[in-house]
Design an enzyme around this catalytic site. Structure first.
Site, PDB file in Angstrom:
ATOM      1  N   LYS A 112       0.830  -1.209   0.000  1.00 29.60           N
ATOM      2  CA  LYS A 112       0.000   0.000   0.000  1.00 29.60           C
ATOM      3  C   LYS A 112       0.865   1.260   0.000  1.00 29.60           C
ATOM      4  O   LYS A 112       0.524   2.236  -0.655  1.00 29.60           O
ATOM      5  CB  LYS A 112      -0.965  -0.010   1.192  1.00 29.60           C
ATOM      6  CG  LYS A 112      -2.070  -1.049   1.015  1.00 29.60           C
ATOM      7  CD  LYS A 112      -3.224  -0.876   1.966  1.00 29.60           C
ATOM      8  CE  LYS A 112      -4.306  -1.922   1.630  1.00 29.60           C
ATOM      9  NZ  LYS A 112      -5.455  -1.877   2.520  1.00 29.60           N
ATOM     10  N   LYS A 166      -5.486 -10.230  -6.069  1.00 23.18           N
ATOM     11  CA  LYS A 166      -6.627 -10.385  -5.156  1.00 23.18           C
ATOM     12  C   LYS A 166      -7.699  -9.348  -5.474  1.00 23.18           C
ATOM     13  O   LYS A 166      -7.392  -8.203  -5.804  1.00 23.18           O
ATOM     14  CB  LYS A 166      -6.085 -10.259  -3.719  1.00 23.18           C
ATOM     15  CG  LYS A 166      -6.919  -9.462  -2.755  1.00 23.18           C
ATOM     16  CD  LYS A 166      -6.279  -9.282  -1.405  1.00 23.18           C
ATOM     17  CE  LYS A 166      -6.502  -7.829  -0.960  1.00 23.18           C
ATOM     18  NZ  LYS A 166      -7.133  -7.647   0.319  1.00 23.18           N
ATOM     19  N   LYS A 226     -10.810  -3.844  -2.399  1.00 15.95           N
ATOM     20  CA  LYS A 226     -11.613  -2.611  -2.351  1.00 15.95           C
ATOM     21  C   LYS A 226     -10.868  -1.436  -2.965  1.00 15.95           C
ATOM     22  O   LYS A 226     -11.464  -0.553  -3.551  1.00 15.95           O
ATOM     23  CB  LYS A 226     -11.887  -2.235  -0.896  1.00 15.95           C
ATOM     24  CG  LYS A 226     -13.001  -2.970  -0.235  1.00 15.95           C
ATOM     25  CD  LYS A 226     -13.302  -2.300   1.105  1.00 15.95           C
ATOM     26  CE  LYS A 226     -13.705  -3.338   2.123  1.00 15.95           C
ATOM     27  NZ  LYS A 226     -12.868  -3.345   3.323  1.00 15.95           N
TER      28      LYS A 226
HETATM   29  N1  AQP Z   1     -10.012 -11.128  -2.402  1.00  9.15           N
HETATM   30  C1  AQP Z   1     -10.266 -11.622  -1.198  1.00  9.15           C
HETATM   31  N2  AQP Z   1     -10.478 -12.931  -1.020  1.00  9.15           N
HETATM   32  C2  AQP Z   1     -10.734 -13.440   0.222  1.00  9.15           C
HETATM   33  N3  AQP Z   1     -10.816 -12.684   1.327  1.00  9.15           N
HETATM   34  C3  AQP Z   1     -10.600 -11.359   1.187  1.00  9.15           C
HETATM   35  N4  AQP Z   1     -10.607 -10.333   2.061  1.00  9.15           N
HETATM   36  C4  AQP Z   1     -10.343  -9.177   1.403  1.00  9.15           C
HETATM   37  N5  AQP Z   1     -10.159  -9.421   0.110  1.00  9.15           N
HETATM   38  C5  AQP Z   1     -10.329 -10.768  -0.067  1.00  9.15           C
HETATM   39  C6  AQP Z   1     -10.877 -10.466   3.474  1.00  9.15           C
HETATM   40  O1  AQP Z   1     -11.940  -9.588   3.792  1.00  9.15           O
HETATM   41  C7  AQP Z   1     -11.667  -8.920   5.010  1.00  9.15           C
HETATM   42  C8  AQP Z   1     -11.582  -7.434   4.705  1.00  9.15           C
HETATM   43  O2  AQP Z   1     -10.848  -6.757   5.619  1.00  9.15           O
HETATM   44  P1  AQP Z   1     -10.481  -5.227   5.434  1.00  9.15           P
HETATM   45  O3  AQP Z   1     -11.684  -4.411   5.329  1.00  9.15           O
HETATM   46  O4  AQP Z   1      -9.511  -4.924   6.524  1.00  9.15           O
HETATM   47  O5  AQP Z   1      -9.830  -5.075   4.018  1.00  9.15           O
HETATM   48  P2  AQP Z   1      -8.508  -5.567   3.375  1.00  9.15           P
HETATM   49  O6  AQP Z   1      -7.919  -6.752   3.975  1.00  9.15           O
HETATM   50  O7  AQP Z   1      -7.619  -4.404   3.301  1.00  9.15           O
HETATM   51  O8  AQP Z   1      -9.008  -6.079   1.929  1.00  9.15           O
HETATM   52  P3  AQP Z   1      -9.946  -5.356   0.963  1.00  9.15           P
HETATM   53  O9  AQP Z   1     -11.309  -5.450   1.510  1.00  9.15           O
HETATM   54  O10 AQP Z   1      -9.909  -5.857  -0.422  1.00  9.15           O
HETATM   55  O11 AQP Z   1      -9.369  -3.915   0.924  1.00  9.15           O
HETATM   56  P4  AQP Z   1      -7.946  -3.434   0.365  1.00  9.15           P
HETATM   57  O12 AQP Z   1      -8.203  -2.912  -0.974  1.00  9.15           O
HETATM   58  O13 AQP Z   1      -7.629  -2.351   1.331  1.00  9.15           O
HETATM   59  O14 AQP Z   1      -6.972  -4.556   0.359  1.00  9.15           O
HETATM   60  C9  AQP Z   1     -10.384  -9.519   5.557  1.00  9.15           C
HETATM   61  O15 AQP Z   1     -10.670 -10.601   6.382  1.00  9.15           O
HETATM   62  C10 AQP Z   1      -9.694  -9.993   4.302  1.00  9.15           C
HETATM   63  O16 AQP Z   1      -8.774 -11.033   4.529  1.00  9.15           O
END
Ligand code: AQP
Length: 331
Positions: free
Chosen positions: A112, A195, A198
């Site tokens: 990030k 992956k 968001k």
């Molecule tokens: N692609 C994915 N496949 C399986 N699990 C996933 N998670 C996220 N993407 C996938 C799981 O969803 C939860 C979200 O946690 P978060 O809101 O802290 O977001 P994150 O891990 O940063 O992932 P995001 O939602 O896609 O956002 P960004 O873009 O910031 O990386 C967690 O349990 C994660 O493992």
């Protein structure tokens, strides 16, 4: 009963299919035989720039999606992180026993911060995993149901919690990540080697609250692979494999069985079934979210009750940790 803790950031209005299959669905399944704490982690959502009014709204929408995804606020403790001050309070203590090098090795931070550039990378983004460790340790969670991308953060939580215990005396339960293999990582539909995320907007993202027509279109235009056979092969057919993973997870049909059913049929047919399976989940989900958002006061009251329930665990845990560290107890 074993205890679980997990959370998601209200960084977007909508959760995506990876969040649902990798985390939320698991949360709902675990609440029957676990003492469950599910949190809208809004403190985490301000580490990379945000709009205050949007954040407030997104926190509500995220809580509504937890409920629509099956989290029952009566059986689980559902709350908003900033409603409990203990998270930030414990995070400071933990940050003082976390190595700079140790935190620098977190791949999510490396990815990030590379994306943001040095000047737009905040200290909060760097210490994010320490706050996450505080979230988990504060509730003495045995398990943390998350996707594969969070494994390293849960490992860090164990390391830091273990260090606290050995330095200051047994205080925290050391949690284990709970990551069902089949749905550990859902991939972007346009780039099935990355992956679904968001923070990477685009046609490869399936947002649960998006217009069903858009969802349909995105699945239809998902990148597939050369060849015509519907077979799972992560290395050579990542696009088809991702669709098979999604279909299998949503329908409960094993991948081998789906492969058999599709023998002699093409990718177009597969996409049609994926669309049907996704909409089967998404349509009632959206309906439930709309109902919940129709009465924001009721939703806020429910979150206030959740914060009160969380307090019963978080407050004494923080007090104990403060005592162990050597802070003078207030009169
Ligand atoms: N692609 C994915 N496949 C399986 N699990 C996933 N998670 C996220 N993407 C996938 C799981 O969803 C939860 C979200 O946690 P978060 O809101 O802290 O977001 P994150 O891990 O940063 O992932 P995001 O939602 O896609 O956002 P960004 O873009 O910031 O990386 C967690 O349990 C994660 O493992």
């Amino acid at each position: 009963r074993p205890r679980v803790f997990s959370g998601m950031q209200p960084t977007n209005a909508s959760l995506h299919l990876g969040n649902y299959l990798g985390a939320l669905r698991q949360w709902a399944a675990m609440q029957d035989d676990h003492d469950a704490f599910y949190c809208v982690v809004d403190l985490h959502a301000i580490t990379a720039g945000h709009d205050p009014a949007e954040l407030r709204e997104r926190s509500r929408v995220t809580a509504a999606q937890y409920i629509a995804g099956g989290v029952d606020p009566e059986r689980s403790t559902l709350f908003v992180q900033s409603h409990r001050p203990e998270h930030a309070q414990l995070a400071w203590v933990l940050s003082c026993i976390t190595g700079f090098g140790e935190a620098s090795r977190m791949t999510q931070f490396k990815d990030k911060s590379a994306r943001h550039g040095a000047d737009a990378t905040t200290v909060g983004l760097f210490t994010y995993p320490v706050l996450q460790a505080a979230d988990i340790l504060l509730y003495n969670a045995d398990f943390v149901p998350v996707g594969e991308d969070q494994r390293q953060h849960v490992e860090l939580t164990r390391d830091v919690g273990g260090r606290f215990n050995s330095r200051f005396g047994e205080t925290f339960v050391l949690p284990k990540p709970f990551i069902p293999e089949a749905t550990a990582k859902i991939y972007d539909l346009q780039d099935p080697t990355a992956k679904m995320s968001k923070s990477v907007a685009g046609a490869g993202l399936i947002e649960l609250l998006d217009d069903p027509k858009v969802i349909e279109k995105r699945i239809k235009s998902a990148v597939t692979d050369t060849g015509r056979d519907v077979l799972a092969d992560r290395e050579n057919k990542p696009g088809v494999t991702n669709l098979l993973t999604i279909l299998s997870a949503l329908t409960g049909r094993p991948i081998a069985q789906i492969e058999q059913d599709f023998s002699g049929r093409g990718y177009g047919d597969l996409k049609k079934e994926v669309i049907a399976a996704v909409l089967d989940v998404v349509l009632p989900f959206q309906q439930r979210v709309r109902e919940l958002l129709d009465d924001p006061a009721e939703l806020d009251a429910l979150l206030a009750r959740g914060a009160e329930k969380a307090q019963a665990t978080a407050e004494p845990m923080l007090r104990r940790a403060y005592e162990r560290v050597g802070f003078l107890a207030p009169m």
